[in-house]
Design a protein around this motif. Structure first.
Motif, PDB file in Angstrom:
ATOM      1  N   MET A 177      -9.474  78.642  47.226  1.00 13.75           N
ATOM      2  CA  MET A 177      -8.146  78.263  46.773  1.00 13.75           C
ATOM      3  C   MET A 177      -7.132  78.299  47.913  1.00 13.75           C
ATOM      4  SD  MET A 177      -8.345  77.328  43.670  1.00 13.75           S
ATOM      5  CE  MET A 177      -6.604  77.264  43.239  1.00 13.75           C
ATOM      6  N   ARG A 178      -7.334  79.210  48.871  1.00 16.27           N
ATOM      7  CA  ARG A 178      -6.424  79.249  50.010  1.00 16.27           C
ATOM      8  C   ARG A 178      -6.510  77.958  50.823  1.00 16.27           C
ATOM      9  NH1 ARG A 178      -6.324  80.213  55.216  1.00 16.27           N
ATOM     10  NH2 ARG A 178      -8.602  80.459  55.327  1.00 16.27           N
TER      11      ARG A 178
ATOM     12  N   LEU B  51     -12.340  71.936  35.386  1.00 20.94           N
ATOM     13  CA  LEU B  51     -13.123  70.814  35.917  1.00 20.94           C
ATOM     14  C   LEU B  51     -14.083  70.247  34.879  1.00 20.94           C
ATOM     15  CD1 LEU B  51     -13.972  72.170  39.488  1.00 20.94           C
ATOM     16  CD2 LEU B  51     -12.333  70.367  38.897  1.00 20.94           C
ATOM     17  N   ALA B  52     -14.681  71.132  34.057  1.00 18.45           N
ATOM     18  CA  ALA B  52     -15.648  70.656  33.062  1.00 18.45           C
ATOM     19  C   ALA B  52     -14.963  69.800  32.004  1.00 18.45           C
ATOM     20  CB  ALA B  52     -16.356  71.844  32.412  1.00 18.45           C
TER      21      ALA B  52
ATOM     22  N   GLU C 114      -3.771  72.993  38.053  1.00 17.46           N
ATOM     23  CA  GLU C 114      -3.950  73.936  36.940  1.00 17.46           C
ATOM     24  C   GLU C 114      -3.804  75.388  37.390  1.00 17.46           C
ATOM     25  OE1 GLU C 114      -6.306  71.904  38.042  1.00 17.46           O
ATOM     26  OE2 GLU C 114      -6.705  70.357  36.525  1.00 17.46           O
ATOM     27  N   ASN C 115      -3.906  75.615  38.707  1.00 17.78           N
ATOM     28  CA  ASN C 115      -3.763  76.950  39.296  1.00 17.78           C
ATOM     29  C   ASN C 115      -4.689  77.968  38.622  1.00 17.78           C
ATOM     30  OD1 ASN C 115      -2.733  78.808  41.122  1.00 17.78           O
ATOM     31  ND2 ASN C 115      -1.070  79.444  39.752  1.00 17.78           N
ATOM     32  N   PRO C 116      -5.998  77.727  38.664  1.00 17.31           N
ATOM     33  CA  PRO C 116      -6.931  78.682  38.037  1.00 17.31           C
ATOM     34  C   PRO C 116      -6.880  80.031  38.755  1.00 17.31           C
ATOM     35  CG  PRO C 116      -8.124  77.098  39.371  1.00 17.31           C
ATOM     36  CD  PRO C 116      -6.719  76.610  39.333  1.00 17.31           C
ATOM     37  N   ARG C 117      -7.175  81.104  37.985  1.00 16.17           N
ATOM     38  CA  ARG C 117      -7.098  82.454  38.542  1.00 16.17           C
ATOM     39  C   ARG C 117      -8.459  82.981  38.980  1.00 16.17           C
ATOM     40  NH1 ARG C 117      -4.044  85.006  33.523  1.00 16.17           N
ATOM     41  NH2 ARG C 117      -5.625  83.654  32.549  1.00 16.17           N
TER      42      ARG C 117
END
Length: 648
Positions: free
Chosen positions: A204-205, A225-226, A213-216
């Motif tokens: 992510m970096r 993605l799915a 979506e900024n997933p954690r």
């Protein structure tokens, strides 16, 4: 001085919106319940219909299906193929213009190459992959085909990627290819159940700008993605076999690099394996004129899936469904802000009905009206009755409460008390309360008030006997009967608390019920009007209160057709047996000996019933009143008040 800043409204509950109209909602619930619906189904019906100014679930569901139909009715899925064909024709035309003035054999050979291109778009684009363009415009149009395909394929799986590729440099394209390689490596490790926490953070970096979506964590990344990849697959399923074949061939030319298609295929395989529960197999039928590209088509399929989810949430048909389940953000995205406001209001209404103590869980797991809700329904029913009485020229006297001779004592005020205030003790209470709180200005509060205690001059033992045979339901008298009982119960509970009220229902058998049971009572197909059993129970109630004036009120629409035998069974016959009439009249005589006045409220125009109730009135020293259904409550309450005034 304090400083304030004002900004644009940023969402959430509207602080200026009016609160949910609980009283109107409760009246609607009460009407449904009194008509025989369970509180659970009554609440569901209320939420489906909505309230004035608020669309119900049915209307929101209709708009969801309308929006879904519009997407399929207005669009088609071959937009990318059409755009590729346009760019290809543009490139070929520019190349032919460049070759035409050249008399050389090379120019003629190139023209022959162009003339020999296969008719299919994908095949022609593939054939031109190694062609050395003479025309700069032709070369640029062909490059646009490659960029278009790459942008559309990536947009299918990564939201916003098409815009990111506009005016992209070769370095930008290489960075995207590197992102796909790193992503597939991350997903491979995650599928192997490795700890990917640090790898995800590093991914992510480096590539977070491609994921709005900024997933954690990795699981949230896979989820996002799915869902997008499954939508892309459903779009392909919705295309014709010829269109799918052309796209499969064209993808090899995406960004001029066949490895891109391979990376995307590997990504889809990872996602399908990790999220098999996504919908990878369904399709849709698009029949409109507006062509959609691959990215737009995937978004359209995602919208259809979101609308299907909203329809399921709005239907509330699954176990444990609550309005809090509705995805408000999705609803706003698909139908606009107003629909989100409506859904929030409905959820608030359901929540407030529970939190305000108007609905509670019954032992069987369903919902039921609480005593607080029944009081509110009684207040509404009594208010309507009082309005009718005033319309007939009668008035509600302030002296109709539990007034009597003062005892010299006082008591704390309670709702419904009409006795005069005990001023000295009221002021004393306020002073003591203020002093205990640290002093200050003395102000009266409700809890300070005391009223003069009085002795009741006369109290009554009231038996309200209501007919619950099927004819009451069939002829539209069921709800008026229940409202009448609610109004009388509310009047006695709040203003004549020393009077003892017994509610008795009678069909084939009679039974005593509380106000909650009567309110929720469902009509059943049952023949028999067992007034004999009802008067037996009324007599028991009167005997339990020997110091009270007995009052028996009977609401019925049919002559007695059943009586109680000594073994507890009920014998029914129509026309009535002489034995049934004799037993019923014997109970009337027994009540008359106890000093009870029997008032019969005759519903309908049955001449046999009219003849019988006239006999009851003569033998029991009572009277017969023949109101219509709308006037039943006023007639019963008015007769009760008349009897009470005569006792005083």
């Amino acid at each position: 001085m304090a400083r304030y800043r004002y900004g644009r409204w940023s969402g959430g509950a509207d602080p200026l919106a009016p609160p949910a109209d609980l009283r109107a909602a409760l009246d609607e619930l009460g009407r449904e319940v009194m008509e025989g619906a369970s509180p659970q189904s009554a609440l569901r019906e209320l939420l489906r219909r909505g309230m004035p100014g608020t669309r119900g679930l049915d209307e929101l569901t209709r708009r969801v299906w309308e929006r879904r139909s519009q997407i399929q009715r207005r669009h088609r899925l071959d937009g990318t193929l059409q755009e590729v064909r346009r760019l290809l024709d543009q490139a070929l035309e520019a190349e032919r213009r460049e070759l035409f003035p050249d008399p050389s054999d090379d120019a003629r050979f190139r023209e022959a190459q162009l003339d020999a291109l296969p008719p299919g778009t994908a095949a022609a684009v593939t054939e031109l992959a190694e062609y050395d363009w003479r025309s700069e415009q032709g070369r640029e149009s062909y490059r646009q085909i490659q960029d278009l395909l790459g942008g559309e394929l990536l947009e299918q799986r990564f939201q916003g990627m098409k815009q990111a590729l506009q005016n992209a440099t070769p370095q930008d394209v290489e960075q995207i290819k590197q992102m796909l390689s790193d992503l597939n490596s991350l997903l491979s490790a995650h599928a192997a159940r490795e700890d990917t926490g640090e790898r995800f953070a590093e991914f992510m970096r480096q590539h977070g700008q491609y994921f709005p979506e900024n997933p954690r964590n990795t699981d949230e990344l896979v989820d996002a993605l799915a869902a997008r990849s499954a939508a892309a697959q459903r779009m392909l399923n919705s295309m014709t076999a010829e269109q799918r074949a052309e796209l499969a061939q064209l993808t090899q030319q995406a960004l001029g690099d066949p490895n891109l298609a391979a990376q995307l295929d590997l990504l889809d395989a990872h996602l399908r394996g990790m999220r098999p529960g996504e919908d990878w197999t369904s399709s849709g039928r698009f029949r409109g004129k507006n062509p959609l590209g691959l990215g737009e088509g995937a978004q359209a399929m995602a919208d259809l899936a979101e609308l299907d989810g909203l329809a399921e949430q709005l239907a509330q048909s699954y176990p444990g469904a609550r309005l809090e389940d509705i995805d408000i953000e999705s609803l706003v995205r698909q139908l606009g802000d107003e629909s989100g406001v409506d859904a929030r209001r409905l959820a608030e209404l359901e929540r407030e009905l529970r939190q305000q103590g108007l609905l509670e869980r019954a032992p069987d797991g369903g919902l039921r009206l609480t005593p607080k809700a029944l009081r509110r329904l009684g207040e509404t029913a009594l208010r309507q009755v009082v309005d009718q009485l005033r319309g007939r020229g009668e008035r509600d006297s302030d002296r109709s409460g539990a007034a009597g001779e003062p005892t010299g004592a006082s008591k704390p005020w309670q709702f419904g008390d009409t006795e005069p205030w005990e001023v000295s003790r009221t002021v004393r209470n306020a002073v003591l309360r203020t002093a205990s709180a640290g002093g200050g200005r003395v102000r009266l509060e409700v809890e300070d008030v005391e009223v003069v205690e009085t002795e009741q001059r006369a109290r009554a033992a009231v038996a309200l006997c209501v007919d619950t045979s099927w004819s009451m339901v069939q002829d539209g008298r069921w709800v008026p009967m229940k409202r009448t009982a609610l109004a009388l119960h509310q009047l006695i509970r709040t203003r004549f608390r020393t009077d003892a009220l017994e509610l008795i229902t009678f069909g084939r058998h009679a039974s005593t019920v509380d106000i909650g049971e009567l309110t929720a009572l469902e009509g059943v197909w049952e023949q028999g009007t067992n007034l004999h059993h009802a008067l037996l129970l009324a007599g028991r109630h009167v005997r339990r209160h020997p110091d009270a004036q007995p009052v028996v009120l009977v609401v019925t629409d049919g002559e007695p057709t059943a009586h109680l035998e000594s073994d507890g069974s009920a014998e029914f016959n129509y026309p009535p047996l002489p034995r049934t009439l004799a037993k019923t009249v014997a109970e009337v005589d027994g009540l008359a000996k106890l000093g009870a006045s029997i008032t019969v409220f005759r519903l309908g125009d049955d001449p046999r019933l009219a003849s019988f109730v006239d006999l009851v009135a003569r033998r029991g020293g009572g009277r017969v009143i023949a109101p219509d259904e709308d006037g039943l409550g006023a007639a019963v309450v008015g007769d009760y008040l008349r009897n009470r005034r005569s006792r005083r």
